[in-house]
Design an enzyme around this catalytic site. Structure first.
Site, PDB file in Angstrom:
ATOM      1  N   GLU A 113      -0.065 -10.861  -2.980  1.00  0.00           N
ATOM      2  CA  GLU A 113       0.660 -12.131  -2.931  1.00  0.00           C
ATOM      3  C   GLU A 113       0.314 -12.988  -4.150  1.00  0.00           C
ATOM      4  O   GLU A 113      -0.851 -13.056  -4.553  1.00  0.00           O
ATOM      5  CB  GLU A 113       0.301 -12.921  -1.682  1.00  0.00           C
ATOM      6  CG  GLU A 113       0.842 -12.384  -0.390  1.00  0.00           C
ATOM      7  CD  GLU A 113       0.443 -13.277   0.765  1.00  0.00           C
ATOM      8  OE1 GLU A 113       1.271 -14.123   1.183  1.00  0.00           O
ATOM      9  OE2 GLU A 113      -0.697 -13.150   1.239  1.00  0.00           O
ATOM     10  N   ARG A 164       9.798   1.971   9.816  1.00  0.00           N
ATOM     11  CA  ARG A 164      10.031   0.845  10.726  1.00  0.00           C
ATOM     12  C   ARG A 164      11.329   1.027  11.514  1.00  0.00           C
ATOM     13  O   ARG A 164      11.467   0.546  12.637  1.00  0.00           O
ATOM     14  CB  ARG A 164      10.071  -0.468   9.936  1.00  0.00           C
ATOM     15  CG  ARG A 164       8.749  -0.820   9.277  1.00  0.00           C
ATOM     16  CD  ARG A 164       8.812  -2.147   8.559  1.00  0.00           C
ATOM     17  NE  ARG A 164       7.635  -2.348   7.716  1.00  0.00           N
ATOM     18  CZ  ARG A 164       7.366  -3.469   7.072  1.00  0.00           C
ATOM     19  NH1 ARG A 164       8.207  -4.503   7.161  1.00  0.00           N
ATOM     20  NH2 ARG A 164       6.290  -3.566   6.332  1.00  0.00           N
ATOM     21  N   TYR A 204       0.836  -1.209   0.000  1.00  0.00           N
ATOM     22  CA  TYR A 204       0.000   0.000   0.000  1.00  0.00           C
ATOM     23  C   TYR A 204       0.869   1.257   0.000  1.00  0.00           C
ATOM     24  O   TYR A 204       0.533   2.255  -0.643  1.00  0.00           O
ATOM     25  CB  TYR A 204      -0.916  -0.009   1.221  1.00  0.00           C
ATOM     26  CG  TYR A 204      -2.004  -1.058   1.177  1.00  0.00           C
ATOM     27  CD1 TYR A 204      -3.333  -0.711   1.012  1.00  0.00           C
ATOM     28  CD2 TYR A 204      -1.704  -2.416   1.302  1.00  0.00           C
ATOM     29  CE1 TYR A 204      -4.332  -1.668   0.982  1.00  0.00           C
ATOM     30  CE2 TYR A 204      -2.688  -3.376   1.271  1.00  0.00           C
ATOM     31  CZ  TYR A 204      -4.004  -3.007   1.111  1.00  0.00           C
ATOM     32  OH  TYR A 204      -4.972  -3.965   1.072  1.00  0.00           O
TER      33      TYR A 204
END
Length: 627
Positions: A121, A60, A23
């Site tokens: 995926e 992250r 995204y």
């Protein structure tokens, strides 16, 4: 419970590709200024800044996680860019991400059997492509090895960072490798090429796992992220699984995995090696026991499905805290929005891909007031799916009411809905060569009898049993078109028979004309003036009494109280006929409601001329010979 599948006769090459924080990548492509910046995508929810559904690798590093809310992410990383997903019908609209995922699938599917597992995926069966490469240009005989392939991570291949790529190249080009590893080497090169092509054409990076089955490929695809790939040689499978927590294995994250831990003391997949197949079967049954025994050894026979399109379409919305829905009216408002979106998506699937969905399912999460520890869950409910926004909305609300009754009895207060979703599933391709029922019914023009309706032009196409496609027929007799009581009484006098017949004909013809204007199936039926007096119309099909006339003017079918249904191009000899007494009532109950009502019209006993009861149609007072 999982079931063991037969193992393939020959080694396979399977890849699992996972788009990196997908995204975020889509938003970075839409706004290049976000590239290289800490970024997160949040759902449509203003509570505490919204829920994070994707976090860039730059964010992250600051400790931002998907489990956080937007406000919390800003506290951890003040410079983070929070991008909200597009909004439609007061909820998140993921169509932009679905479309971007389709771009990637179109590229990956060029090299082998492709299964789209989710929005980001994909599984690939590259066995044939790897065999072709191995026979035509094996890696050991090639002077040049694709550079990206030399950056692969090979399990159990130890090397220093300085000579890592050289060692990987040497592994890929081993002349003494066994056949399985040679196929894997070819698969690694093919996947590297595909990943580079995806990056060049879509600007998206993806990570991949390459192994001999889906299970192992999925397990390793996320080991080295982002934009890397991992290969699992057969010789490294046992060591890899030995220390893998049992909960990390697909289908072992829930009750089955908990049972293994509690009942058998199994913490890692390797612990399962201590149990015989018979022992596992004793605990979990023959099928699941065998599956566990094979899983512990890295054996899986699950095949890659040749599927580029999703198996189902779903639309959902959560209502946390004070936003919980507490009345039927509030639930209906949201169900209508969800069903409207679902209807658009399945109709688009029908138009673009010639696929129809057959089952509508409603899921919900609910709680009871003053019962915080309530164990009973809101039951999921399903029914046959009827195309058309209004019909889906109507059926979804009935499913909710049925589920609410099971959950909370007849009480209509004291409950809260915190999540709602509707799903269209059991989606099948319309078989090639399948024709509409309209092909067999004579139309008003010369060309109508052979017309085949394109599903894409039929907004209310509904799947039917078997390899047949059914058109949702409008019921034109929902309002009975009958003459007044005084006219019916006057019709007992034979001198007024013609007047009564004309009155009925005018009334029914008006009803038919209205139905034809609305696209009813009736517009394809030939209704001549002479045929009108010989046939009775039941909800869009021509019902006639077949057989030789008796001396009294009644047909043989009338004498025995039987009604036959006939339709088709009679001039060409293409017609079918059905004795309504042959219809099994038990089967009728399994059909869609529209068809049930139509067939009940056929089965309903007809009024005979001798009956003459009030409420009968005018035609019941006249025998065929007098019409």
């Amino acid at each position: 419970m999982p079931v063991a599948r037969p193992e393939p006769q020959e080694p396979r090459v399977i890849a699992h590709l996972d788009l990196d924080c997908f995204y975020v990548q889509v938003e970075q492509r839409r706004n290049p200024a976000l590239r290289g910046q800490p970024t997160a995508v949040v759902q449509y929810n203003d509570w505490k800044g919204g829920g994070l559904i994707a976090v860039s690798y730059e964010a992250r590093k600051f400790g931002v996680k998907r489990s956080m809310r937007g406000d919390e992410a800003k506290n951890v990383c003040p410079g983070i860019n929070l991008v909200q997903v597009p909004v439609s019908r007061d909820k998140a609209d993921l169509n932009v991400y679905r479309s971007a995922g389709s771009e990637v699938v179109a590229i990956l599917s060029t090299k082998g059997k492709c299964e789209r597992a989710s929005i980001d995926e994909v599984y690939l069966d590259l066995t044939d492509a790897a065999k072709e490469m191995l026979s035509e240009s094996p890696p050991e005989s090639s002077e040049f090895i694709f550079e990206e392939a030399t950056k692969s991570n090979i399990l159990d291949l130890t090397s220093d960072a300085s000579d890592r790529e050289e060692n990987v190249k040497a592994w890929l080009c081993r002349a003494d490798a066994d056949y399985q590893d040679k196929l894997l080497a070819c698969g690694a090169i093919i996947v590297a090429q595909l990943r580079v092509k995806v990056l060049e054409e879509t600007q998206f990076t993806c990570s991949a796992g390459i192994a001999h089955n889906k299970m192992l490929a999925k397990l390793v695809s996320g080991m080295h992220k982002p934009a890397q790939q991992t290969v699992v040689p057969s010789s490294s499978v046992q060591d890899f699984l030995a220390s893998l927590p049992v909960k990390k294995m697909k289908q072992l994250g829930g009750k089955l995995g908990s049972s293994l831990q509690d009942d058998l003391g199994v913490e890692t997949v390797g612990d399962l090696l201590g149990f015989t197949e018979e022992k596992l079967q004793e605990y979990y049954g023959v099928n699941t026991g065998t599956w566990l025994w094979k899983t512990a050894r890295g054996i899986s026979g699950e095949e890659v499905e040749d599927r580029l399109l999703p198996k189902s379409h779903g639309c959902g919305k959560t209502f946390p805290g004070p936003k919980a829905l507490k009345t039927n009216t509030a639930v209906k408002i949201w169900l209508d929005k969800l069903c409207e979106e679902l209807s658009e998506r399945i109709q688009s699937d029908l138009n673009c891909n010639k696929r129809v969905a057959q089952t509508l399912t409603l899921h919900a999460r609910a709680s009871k007031e003053n019962e915080c520890n309530s164990v009973k869950k809101f039951p999921s409910k399903s029914c046959p799916l009827r195309y058309g926004t209004g019909k889906i909305q109507e059926d979804a609300m009935k499913l909710f009411e049925s589920g609410l009754h099971d959950f909370w009895g007849y009480r209509n207060t004291g409950w809260s809905i915190t999540s709602l979703s509707v799903t269209a599933s059991k989606i099948f391709d319309i078989p090639s060569g399948t024709n509409s029922i309209l092909r067999y019914i004579k139309g008003p023009s010369s060309g109508a009898s052979s017309a085949i309706v394109d599903p894409s032009s039929t907004p209310h196409l509904t799947p039917f049993v078997g390899n047949v496609t059914q058109i949702d027929i409008a019921h034109v007799h929902e309002e009975q078109c009958e003459p007044s009581l005084s006219i019916k009484e006057d019709c007992d006098n034979s001198s007024l028979a013609k007047q009564c017949g004309a009155t009925e004909e005018k009334c029914v013809s008006k009803k038919l004309s209205k139905a034809q204007e609305s696209g009813s199936i009736l517009k394809f039926l030939s209704q001549s003036q002479s045929a009108f007096h010989e046939k009775r119309n039941f909800d869009g099909l021509i019902c006639s009494n077949q057989g030789h006339e008796s001396s009294s003017g009644q047909s043989e079918a009338e004498q025995h109280g039987k009604t036959n249904i006939t339709a088709g191009d009679h001039s060409a000899g293409n017609k079918w006929m059905l004795n309504v007494e042959d219809i099994d009532p038990a089967v009728v109950g399994e059909l869609p409601l529209e068809i049930q009502r139509e067939i009940q019209g056929w089965i309903r006993p007809s009024k005979h001329a001798s009956t003459k009861k009030r409420g009968s149609t005018i035609s019941s007072y006249f025998s065929p010979s007098r019409r």
